[in-house]
Design a protein around this motif. Structure first.
Motif, PDB file in Angstrom:
ATOM      1  N   TRP A 284      -6.892 -21.219  10.958  1.00 20.55           N
ATOM      2  CA  TRP A 284      -7.816 -20.885   9.873  1.00 20.55           C
ATOM      3  C   TRP A 284      -7.962 -19.373   9.695  1.00 20.55           C
ATOM      4  O   TRP A 284      -8.165 -18.882   8.596  1.00 20.55           O
ATOM      5  N   HIS A 285      -7.812 -18.617  10.773  1.00 20.26           N
ATOM      6  CA  HIS A 285      -7.928 -17.162  10.708  1.00 20.26           C
ATOM      7  C   HIS A 285      -6.634 -16.497  10.243  1.00 20.26           C
ATOM      8  O   HIS A 285      -6.623 -15.289   9.986  1.00 20.26           O
ATOM      9  N   ASN A 286      -5.549 -17.265  10.154  1.00 22.59           N
ATOM     10  CA  ASN A 286      -4.259 -16.703   9.757  1.00 22.59           C
ATOM     11  C   ASN A 286      -3.992 -16.793   8.260  1.00 22.59           C
ATOM     12  O   ASN A 286      -2.955 -16.344   7.800  1.00 22.59           O
ATOM     13  N   VAL A 287      -4.907 -17.419   7.516  1.00 25.88           N
ATOM     14  CA  VAL A 287      -4.698 -17.590   6.079  1.00 25.88           C
ATOM     15  C   VAL A 287      -5.578 -16.615   5.305  1.00 25.88           C
ATOM     16  O   VAL A 287      -6.477 -15.974   5.859  1.00 25.88           O
ATOM     17  N   THR A 288      -5.335 -16.508   4.004  1.00 29.84           N
ATOM     18  CA  THR A 288      -6.112 -15.602   3.160  1.00 29.84           C
ATOM     19  C   THR A 288      -7.545 -16.097   3.007  1.00 29.84           C
ATOM     20  O   THR A 288      -7.841 -17.264   3.259  1.00 29.84           O
ATOM     21  N   GLU A 289      -8.403 -15.206   2.572  1.00 31.33           N
ATOM     22  CA  GLU A 289      -9.815 -15.567   2.425  1.00 31.33           C
ATOM     23  C   GLU A 289      -9.991 -16.721   1.446  1.00 31.33           C
ATOM     24  O   GLU A 289     -10.787 -17.636   1.687  1.00 31.33           O
ATOM     25  N   SER A 290      -9.258 -16.686   0.333  1.00 29.71           N
ATOM     26  CA  SER A 290      -9.388 -17.769  -0.649  1.00 29.71           C
ATOM     27  C   SER A 290      -8.937 -19.101  -0.050  1.00 29.71           C
ATOM     28  O   SER A 290      -9.513 -20.158  -0.351  1.00 29.71           O
ATOM     29  N   SER A 291      -7.918 -19.071   0.817  1.00 29.30           N
ATOM     30  CA  SER A 291      -7.467 -20.306   1.468  1.00 29.30           C
ATOM     31  C   SER A 291      -8.500 -20.803   2.468  1.00 29.30           C
ATOM     32  O   SER A 291      -8.648 -22.017   2.668  1.00 29.30           O
ATOM     33  N   ARG A 292      -9.224 -19.882   3.087  1.00 31.17           N
ATOM     34  CA  ARG A 292     -10.282 -20.294   4.021  1.00 31.17           C
ATOM     35  C   ARG A 292     -11.381 -21.061   3.291  1.00 31.17           C
ATOM     36  O   ARG A 292     -11.848 -22.101   3.757  1.00 31.17           O
ATOM     37  N   VAL A 293     -11.774 -20.524   2.163  1.00 31.81           N
ATOM     38  CA  VAL A 293     -12.803 -21.199   1.364  1.00 31.81           C
ATOM     39  C   VAL A 293     -12.285 -22.569   0.913  1.00 31.81           C
ATOM     40  O   VAL A 293     -12.988 -23.580   1.002  1.00 31.81           O
ATOM     41  N   THR A 294     -11.040 -22.592   0.449  1.00 28.41           N
ATOM     42  CA  THR A 294     -10.463 -23.837  -0.065  1.00 28.41           C
ATOM     43  C   THR A 294     -10.348 -24.891   1.025  1.00 28.41           C
ATOM     44  O   THR A 294     -10.735 -26.051   0.820  1.00 28.41           O
TER      45      THR A 294
END
Length: 541
Positions: A284-294
């Protein structure tokens, strides 16, 4: 040629109507659940169950007593499609520090406790149900009943307890529920494959060995799947081109872990749960911020829809006229009530037989009063674990029916009794759980528990994270500034805890390879550029 016209029906209208009605019922359930959000008695699982019963009654009358269901209960639908997103999201959102801090107690309850519960229910069923003369039940049937009714309903528990209000209780009850479901399913499958006619001490030891192998291998597969997803996403960094690919690979690899476990005859429940924990810690920490929200909202939404579908499904299936007709033609109503009452009594006794003694043993290993399970908390743990749900129904169908149908009266009454117990426990025990928590743990103590036991957020609430001093920020020290009581607890206990050594190992070896907080790849101009400093210093579970 005319048969290929655009105006022809593309599929069976009956199936389309059934699915359409079910989707409409789910929408109604969500709306009603929202309106009853503040109700001290109702919860969404009970609402969905009651709506399913109501819809089944309407269909029953509309079909002149011929049918009550839109769909036939299917084990495959439950175990392959509905359960994985629920369990994965639970692991993904769980507060890891609280969960692993109580891991030995959770394992004690979920493994040893389930075996105690299984033994009491099986022996009690052999001694009491055999006297009802309901038909020819063999030793394997009684042992299967023990496994079926040892499975608690972790889905309903999720909706009754609040992770923020009662984090300690939530971690214990929910953690036990997940591992308990896995234990019950593994136990049930082991009994089905065990040759009871050729029993020996060597076979028993082999049974225990297989049981431990399934647990260890399932957990290892879940951890390995989570680490693989973290490594792939960290190395390839899909987000620099498309956040959709990041989200898709996370979802698919999570589901793949469950399917691999099932293909290898392991416990998919344990595998996908630990995969969710590892993914929340690294991937979860390796993805972009928008992907975290998604991903946060996507996993939570899929879990919520599955839970709602599940309880509607169970409520509607409860009125299946075929099984009830066989039972009513063969047995008196008092015999059905007697069978259900015996099983409920056995569940109550079996639950108490391990919660209170094992809590006492667990308390012996705790050094501070704040870590011990109080008698009030023990009562809540006992009560919250009394609910039985879809796992019990699915296992009952597996044992006593074929393709959702049965013609044997003894099998039919076992399925109807299971349905009665699930409805009774979910509605009655579920309705009373919230008031019981308020009675035993008043609001002022709930607030105190939040301040004393709450921890930095998981992906569930990452937007509320506060910046620290750097990737190496010690969370316990950061939190103890706000909580003097925790500082005193810290001084009274060894500072070189297991968590301390794990953090050192994690920072030195795991995070440089698999990513995680503080090791997110930085790409200029990416969606995370403006927020990397904040998220890099964010709190960790």
């Amino acid at each position: 040629m005319m048969g290929l016209g655009l105006g022809d029906p593309p599929a069976d209208y009956g199936s389309i109507m059934a699915v359409g009605l079910f989707v409409a019922l789910m929408c109604i359930c969500i709306i009603v659940g929202h309106l009853l959000e503040e109700n001290r008695w109702m919860n969404e699982s009970t609402t969905a169950l009651l709506l399913g019963l109501g819809a089944g009654t309407v269909i029953l009358f509309a079909s002149s007593g011929k049918n009550s269901r839109l769909m036939v209960f299917s084990e495959d639908l439950f175990f392959i499609y509905l359960l994985p997103p629920i369990i994965f999201n639970a692991g993904f959102q769980v507060k890891k520090k609280q969960f692993f801090r109580n891991f030995m107690t959770i394992t004690l309850f979920a493994v040893v406790g389930t075996l105690i519960s299984f033994s009491i229910i099986s022996l009690g069923a052999m001694g009491l149900i055999s006297r009802l003369n309901i038909g020819s039940l063999e030793l394997g049937d009684y042992l299967a009943l023990g496994a079926i009714f040892s499975a608690t309903d972790s889905v309903c528990t999720l909706q009754v307890l609040n992770q923020d209000e009662t984090p300690f209780l939530y971690s214990l009850v929910f953690g036990e529920g997940v591992v308990n479901d896995a234990t019950s399913v593994v136990l049930f499958n082991a009994i089905q494959n065990f040759d009871l006619g050729n029993f020996s001490s060597l076979k028993f030891l082999q049974f225990i060995g297989n049981f431990l192998y399934l647990f260890g291998a399932s957990t290892f597969l879940g951890v390995a799947s989570g680490l693989l997803s973290a490594y792939v996403i960290k190395k390839l960094y899909f987000g620099r081109h498309s956040t959709d690919r990041e989200v898709a690979i996370m979802m698919l690899m999570a589901y793949l872990s469950y399917m691999l476990a099932e293909l290898l005859d392991l416990s998919g429940i344990l595998t996908v749960f630990f995969c969710g924990i590892v993914m929340s810690h690294y991937t979860w920490h390796n993805v972009t911020e928008s992907s975290r929200v998604t991903t946060k909202h996507a996993f939570a939404t899929l879990s919520f829809i599955s839970e709602t579908f599940l309880f509607l499904y169970v409520g509607m299936d409860a009125l299946d006229i075929e099984k009830w007709k066989i039972v009513s033609e063969t047995y008196s109503p008092m015999k059905s009530i007697g069978l259900s009452s015996i099983i409920v009594a056995l569940v109550l006794v079996a639950r108490a037989a391990f919660v209170f003694p094992l809590s006492y043993l667990s308390n012996l290993t705790k050094t501070t009063p704040g870590e011990k399970i109080s008698i009030r908390q023990q009562v809540i743990i006992w009560w919250a674990g009394l609910m039985r749900g879809a796992v019990s129904i699915a296992l009952a169908y597996n044992k006593f029916a074929k393709s959702g149908h049965t013609q044997l009266p003894s099998n039919a009454i076992m399925i109807t009794s299971t349905i009665i117990i699930v409805l009774f426990s979910t509605i009655v025990f579920g309705l009373l759980t919230k008031p019981l928590i308020r009675l035993l743990i008043p609001a002022r103590h709930l607030t105190r528990e939040v301040s004393a036991l709450s921890e930095p957020s998981s992906p569930k609430s990452f937007l509320e994270q506060l910046p620290g001093n750097g990737p190496e920020t010690d969370l316990e020290n950061a939190v103890s500034i706000r909580r003097p009581t925790s500082l005193r607890m810290l001084l009274a206990s060894p500072t070189r805890s297991v968590h301390h050594y794990w953090r050192k190992f994690d920072n030195a070896f795991m995070r440089p390879v698999f990513g995680g907080r503080g090791f997110v790849p930085f790409v200029p101009g990416s969606p995370t550029e403006s927020s990397v400093p904040l998220l890099a210093h964010g709190s960790e579970n």
